[in-house]
Scaffold this motif. Structure first.
Motif, mmCIF file in Angstrom:
data_model
loop_
_atom_site.group_PDB
_atom_site.id
_atom_site.type_symbol
_atom_site.label_atom_id
_atom_site.label_comp_id
_atom_site.label_asym_id
_atom_site.label_seq_id
_atom_site.Cartn_x
_atom_site.Cartn_y
_atom_site.Cartn_z
ATOM 1 N N ASP A 193 -2.911 -3.679 -1.202
ATOM 2 C CA ASP A 193 -3.098 -3.792 -2.738
ATOM 3 C C ASP A 193 -2.192 -2.559 -3.215
ATOM 4 N N LEU A 195 -1.765 -1.301 -6.142
ATOM 5 C CA LEU A 195 -2.472 -0.227 -7.117
ATOM 6 C C LEU A 195 -3.017 0.678 -6.049
ATOM 7 N N VAL A 199 -1.883 4.757 -6.257
ATOM 8 C CA VAL A 199 -3.099 5.981 -6.564
ATOM 9 C C VAL A 199 -2.989 6.868 -5.494
ATOM 10 N N PHE A 202 -0.258 9.090 -5.437
ATOM 11 C CA PHE A 202 -0.078 9.895 -6.472
ATOM 12 C C PHE A 202 -1.152 11.223 -6.100
ATOM 13 N N PHE A 203 -2.406 10.788 -5.563
ATOM 14 C CA PHE A 203 -3.386 11.840 -5.206
ATOM 15 C C PHE A 203 -3.110 12.623 -3.999
ATOM 16 N N PHE B 72 -7.812 13.239 -14.146
ATOM 17 C CA PHE B 72 -8.068 12.751 -12.845
ATOM 18 C C PHE B 72 -9.293 11.965 -12.588
ATOM 19 N N LEU B 75 -8.385 8.211 -13.745
ATOM 20 C CA LEU B 75 -7.511 7.698 -12.791
ATOM 21 C C LEU B 75 -8.428 7.367 -11.506
ATOM 22 N N ALA B 76 -9.242 8.189 -11.078
ATOM 23 C CA ALA B 76 -9.983 7.893 -9.882
ATOM 24 C C ALA B 76 -11.241 6.745 -10.403
ATOM 25 N N THR B 79 -9.701 3.409 -10.722
ATOM 26 C CA THR B 79 -9.169 2.712 -9.564
ATOM 27 C C THR B 79 -10.442 2.245 -8.615
ATOM 28 N N TYR B 82 -11.626 -0.684 -10.121
ATOM 29 C CA TYR B 82 -10.716 -1.837 -9.982
ATOM 30 C C TYR B 82 -11.233 -2.570 -8.436
ATOM 31 N N LEU B 83 -11.168 -1.467 -7.534
ATOM 32 C CA LEU B 83 -11.420 -1.942 -6.082
ATOM 33 C C LEU B 83 -12.640 -2.565 -5.865
ATOM 34 N N ARG B 86 -12.521 -6.295 -7.414
ATOM 35 C CA ARG B 86 -11.460 -6.886 -6.667
ATOM 36 C C ARG B 86 -12.483 -7.431 -5.268
ATOM 37 N N PHE B 87 -13.233 -6.659 -4.894
ATOM 38 C CA PHE B 87 -14.098 -6.870 -3.479
ATOM 39 C C PHE B 87 -15.072 -7.930 -3.935
#
Lengths: 329, 101
Positions: A193, A195, A199, A202-203, B72, B75-76, B79, B82-83, B86-87
């Motif tokens: 993936d 994305l 990420v 970045f982290f 942060f 962002l976390a 993400t 999204y994961l 998607r799963f």
């Protein structure tokens, strides 16, 4: 007002602990355990122990949470009949023949009651002056650091911290013993993936920087080796999940060096100090600050490496079992 | 005085969004809409609470730190949202394939 918040927190912690034990499904147990860890961390903050709160949040909710989720995934996705399987795993004790369990249960309750009594008595006996706080603070100038908790952990009681690193390493050795050391060097599959990859990229530096900050900040305030190590360990875990397992990329000797350097340096330093005529971990006050910083950095590296290796090995162990069965057939 | 009033208003608005997000997680029918409620509303609520706290502390460094905490978290959480989504979609697709085949 603060009494209200404290009592709500106390009730919440006990309630979540009970729910965690009584939840009918493993998934619920795991997620309530997260909430319980968070409530405990908040309770530690309210008690003024920010160090313990960070460690609690990082290790109990963060690292243990990752391990629990990993275990949960193995339970729910590899098992064909997942619902039945989960229930069978979770409450064989409560339904099947309760009579034969009477004695163990009685013993458990008695033991628990005894433990609670001892704990209550210990709480009762805490002296008004705050125990050893005054003694620790009186010796603070000699310790080389400005934060009493760090002074106790890495100078006055460095012995404890040293053995704690050993305990984590011992846990990793136990995992090696169960899973086999051959799993150590399996290349992972790169994350498909884009994305997720970005990420993680970045982290990684952010986590590294924040870990280093916590490590250095431990000299003057809450923070230190363990807290930094969990953040650095998180880098290793993220990279592993993103398909870049650290321990398969670096040479084997380097991995082993990273795992053991904290423990070994502590040991060598202790013996050198003894050879110089002092006690074990009796730092000379003039160099104590520098020595503690080196010891803490190396300890954090070792703990982070051990946490990463624990996760990587547990994660790979389950993934590879089906393949192995296929290949032997 | 005005600053305190604004702080309280920001905190209350933040709490309202958290409450709305939680309600959404509990009441919405499927995983995707629950994820939507959780990430959207909670991130907004956290933003309001962060703004309120930054105003309350009123030091530029602390405000910067609080703001980066919010970034942060954004962002976390997006993400992971999204994961998870998607799963779930992959699971559903493979299930559909099995049913067809």
């Amino acid at each position: 007002m603060s009494v209200l918040i404290d009592s709500i927190l106390a009730i919440l912690a006990v309630y979540l602990a009970l729910q965690c034990l009584l939840a009918p499904r493993l998934t619920q147990t795991v997620f309530i355990f997260f909430a319980f860890g968070l409530a405990l961390a908040l309770a530690w903050v309210r008690l003024g122990a920010v160090d313990v709160a960070i460690t609690e949040a990082a290790i109990a909710s963060g690292f243990l949470g990752v391990l629990f989720l990993d275990a949960l995934r193995d339970f729910s996705f590899t098992a064909p009949n997942k619902r039945e399987n989960l229930e069978a795993v979770h409450d064989p004790l409560s339904r099947n023949d309760t009579k034969s369990l009477l004695l163990p249960r009685l013993a458990l309750w008695l033991g628990l009651g005894l433990f609670l009594l001892i704990a209550l008595e210990a709480v009762w006996k805490i002296p008004d002056g705050g125990g050893l706080t005054a003694a620790a603070e009186a010796l603070l100038p000699e310790s080389g650091v400005e934060h009493p908790v760090t002074a106790v952990l890495l100078n006055f009681r460095a012995y404890d911290t040293w053995l704690e690193i050993g305990v984590i390493l011992l846990g990793l050795l136990a995992i090696f013993a169960v899973g086999g050391i051959k799993l150590y060097r399996k290349p992972g599959v790169a994350a498909d993936d884009p994305l997720l990859r970005q990420v993680i990229l970045f982290f990684t530096p952010v986590l590294f920087l924040f870990g280093a900050f916590l490590l250095y900040f431990g000299k003057t305030g809450p923070g230190g080796a363990f807290q930094a190590a969990v953040l650095w360990g998180a880098i290793g875990i993220l990279l592993h999940l993103g398909g870049r397992p650290v321990f398969s990329v670096i040479p084997r000797w380097l991995g082993q060096l990273l795992l053991t350097v904290g423990l070994v340096f502590f040991l060598v330093l202790g013996f050198l100090l003894m050879a110089g005529g002092g006690a074990l971990f009796e730092y000379p006050p003039a160099h104590a600050g520098v020595l503690i910083l080196i010891v803490e950095t190396l300890a954090a590296i070792s703990i982070a490496a051990a946490l990463t290796a624990i996760f990587a090995n547990l994660n790979q162990m389950k993934k590879e079992e089906p393949n192995e069965i296929e290949s032997t057939n | 005085m005005i600053k305190e009033v604004i702080t309280v208003i920001l905190l209350v608005v933040g709490c309202f969004f958290f409450l709305a997000g939680t309600l959404g997680v509990l009441r919405f029918p499927d995983l995707f809409s629950r994820l939507h409620a959780l990430t959207k509303a909670d991130n907004l609520g956290l933003g309001f609470i962060a703004a309120g706290m930054a105003l309350h502390i009123a030091s530029p460094w602390a405000a910067l730190k609080i703001f980066s905490i919010w970034l942060f978290t954004l962002l976390a959480s997006s993400t992971s949202c999204y994961l998870i989504a998607r799963f779930q979609r992959e699971q559903e697709q493979s299930k559909n394939k099995k049913e067809r085949g």
